[in-house]
Design an enzyme around this catalytic site. Structure first.
Site, short mmCIF file in Angstrom:
data_model
loop_
_atom_site.label_atom_id
_atom_site.label_comp_id
_atom_site.label_asym_id
_atom_site.label_seq_id
_atom_site.Cartn_x
_atom_site.Cartn_y
_atom_site.Cartn_z
N SER A 195 0.80 -1.23 0.00
CA SER A 195 0.00 0.00 0.00
C SER A 195 0.83 1.27 0.00
CB SER A 195 -0.95 0.01 1.20
OG SER A 195 -0.23 0.15 2.40
N LYS A 209 0.48 4.63 6.83
CA LYS A 209 -0.02 5.45 5.72
C LYS A 209 0.63 6.83 5.79
CE LYS A 209 -3.14 2.24 4.70
NZ LYS A 209 -2.95 1.36 3.52
#
Length: 265
Positions: A42, A111
């Protein structure tokens, strides 16, 4: 005459040295720095699957808040991770205890912070992502071939105070804030869930690098737009008040003056 104390041998000192080393490692893991393993794609190309990053856990103790552009590790706010982690073996448990591996019991994610409390963030069509109405130039970290949000448009979303909006650098392989807007927080993550900022790739050696904040987040306009909101609200409230006061003064001025006094019979 007293005999000099016999010095302990190496093997007698070794358990003490190991104990001190483990204690220091535990203190460092708890309060300073912890290593985390990257389990997914990701955050490509910034982070690759299998990378180990070091996370700064010290500054949050002094009230530091996550900033736009930082890569942060945070606990699952609830419902983001659906899979059950595998049972760790004894070696994994030990390495987790001293901070060389993340805990298998904790569900953590990594993230990039795109917006912070008070910001408004949105993205439509092929982008770009806009924070407080200002476009982000994400070429420096966005995975090659990705669009900012074509797979999942969103917003505008107002970020609550004490929360952040996060997105992965590999947008088409990142189930980030965009995909959890049906949950509590509307896709945002409370800052109390943030473990710390990932500041470097520590392993493998050939991947060693710092994780700086990209230049696009240094735009003064991002902060100006956020700061302008309270001022605009204040102006909006002041205008009706000023008009009301003017009308009141005008009404007083137009009102006839009544005098009292003695008159003739």
């Amino acid at each position: 005459m007293k005999k000099a104390k016999r010095q302990r041998g190496f093997w007698q000192e070794l358990p003490i040295l190991i104990g001190v080393a483990l204690l220091l490692a535990l203190l460092i893991k708890t309060f300073l720095v912890q290593a985390f393993l990257i389990p997914s794609d990701s955050m490509q190309d910034t982070l690759q699957r299998g990378d180990r990053v070091l996370v700064d856990k010290l500054t949050p103790w002094f009230g530091s808040e996550p900033q736009r552009g930082e890569v942060v590790v945070f606990h699952d706010p609830g419902g983001w991770l659906r899979e059950t982690p595998p049972e760790p073996n004894a070696v994994q448990q030990f390495l987790s205890f001293i901070g060389l591996m993340p805990s298998a019991e904790e569900k953590d994610l990594i993230k990039r912070v795109i917006a912070v409390g008070g910001d408004t963030v949105e993205c439509h069509g092929t982008g770009p992502v806009k924070v407080n109405g200002k476009a982000l130039k994400e070429d420096a970290y966005l995975f090659p071939g990705n669009t900012p949000c074509k797979d999942k448009a969103f917003g505008p979303v107002r970020i609550p105070k004490g929360s952040i909006w996060v997105m992965g650098d590999h947008r088409q392989k990142s189930e980030d804030s965009r995909y959890h807007m049906n949950l509590k927080g509307n896709g945002t993550v409370e800052t109390k869930q943030v473990v710390g900022r990932a500041f470097t790739v520590a392993w493998p050696v050939n991947r060693w690098s710092w994780l700086p904040v990209p230049d696009t987040f240094d735009q003064p306009a991002l902060n100006k737009a956020a700061a302008a909101t309270p001022a605009a609200l204040g102006l909006a409230g002041a205008v009706p008040l000023t008009l009301w006061r003017r009308r009141r003064r005008a009404a007083r001025a137009a009102k006839p003056t009544t005098r009292t006094g003695g008159g003739s019979a």
